[in-house]
Write a protein that holds these residues in place. Sequence first.
Motif, mmCIF file in Angstrom:
data_model
loop_
_atom_site.group_PDB
_atom_site.id
_atom_site.type_symbol
_atom_site.label_atom_id
_atom_site.label_comp_id
_atom_site.label_asym_id
_atom_site.label_seq_id
_atom_site.Cartn_x
_atom_site.Cartn_y
_atom_site.Cartn_z
ATOM 1 N N GLY A 24 -4.376 -3.501 -2.681
ATOM 2 C CA GLY A 24 -4.839 -2.786 -1.656
ATOM 3 C C GLY A 24 -5.134 -1.364 -1.521
ATOM 4 N N ARG A 25 -5.246 -0.860 -2.930
ATOM 5 C CA ARG A 25 -5.610 0.271 -3.207
ATOM 6 C C ARG A 25 -7.072 0.835 -3.147
ATOM 7 N NH1 ARG A 25 -2.804 0.809 -8.883
ATOM 8 N NH2 ARG A 25 -3.380 -1.520 -8.820
ATOM 9 N N THR A 79 0.872 -1.096 0.041
ATOM 10 C CA THR A 79 0.190 -0.001 0.161
ATOM 11 C C THR A 79 0.583 1.138 -0.006
ATOM 12 O OG1 THR A 79 -1.612 -1.238 1.148
ATOM 13 C CG2 THR A 79 -1.760 1.344 1.156
#
Length: 355
Positions: free
Chosen positions: A194-195, A12
């Motif tokens: 994870g965005r 991330t």
Amino acid sequence: MRMKTFKAATSTAAFAKVKAELGEEAVILSNKTISDNGSKCCEIVAAVENSPIRPATTRDAVVDDALGDAVGWQREWSQIKGHIMALMKPQMDPRHLSPKQKIAMDYLEREDVDETVLARVYCGLRENGNDSIMKVLDPMLKAAPFKPANWSNTFHAFAGPGGAGKTSSLVRLALKIKKENPKTRICLATADGGRGKGRLVLKHYAELSGLAFREIITRDDLSLLREEEKNFDMVLIDLPGLPAKTSLEEWLTLYGMRAMDDLSIHLVLNPYYSTAQFNRFVEKYKSEQLASVIWTKLDEACTFGSVLNMAFASGLPVSALSYGTGLKNSIIEASEEMVWRLLFKRTLPNGEIQP
């Protein structure tokens, strides 16, 4: 092209660095876990095209800039298609059709069926005399219902533009399959690095429904998931929305999915994109692993001609139809009869008539 390597303790944080320095248009060239001073970290190699900033002070200058950035062959092909249709249209004389055929053609045109498809239908009707229009349409559209019995492979990825409903379609199908057969072993996986908030949605519903959840951030994560394949009957993977200049094939190659023979990719779309957008999607998401189209947000659409347009342009079957806002009882395996009812009777899969 400007290329740079980014390192951070988590994926991330690494993606945040990429976005901050190179922007949304950055293309991820590699993404892996490495050891740095005895600690594991994420290393991302990203690149962005160098494009000099050109002042665009007038409306004409803005138009010139946009045309200059367009791909030449796309403009040429659009022009060729336009010339072909201009030549064909005068030949599409409705007097050569029976009254029923003419009514059907008029209806398809009102439903925003593409001129190319209409020309193909017209030629078919001319060849078949007084035959029903369905005799011409049937070969253009096929269904491949999304259920375990119809798909022997384990891995299924959901691709498509941002906002199309990839994550919700994946969750809806997982819940439906689990409800129909509680013993089905399903794993939900996210590959958005994870965005996106889709990761949290998948994780939440996996925990609530007793499903497995995995994250695919690097090639290593995919390799580990493939080693677990024997533990699952179906692995449903949520792919991220792709940057403007990245194709599905490029992304699959980067993450090692291009070599997966047991992977089927399902393109998730809404019926209300423009014709130009659909044409771009056909090129952007072109892949030998593309197996079907899932149509979402049907209850929000004004016309349904795009379902036929995409089937004709891509040759892909329709596998599922989604509608409504809830995650339960809002998606159904597609059938050809269901799609034709949607197009000609404007009947949603739940039996409601779309005004």
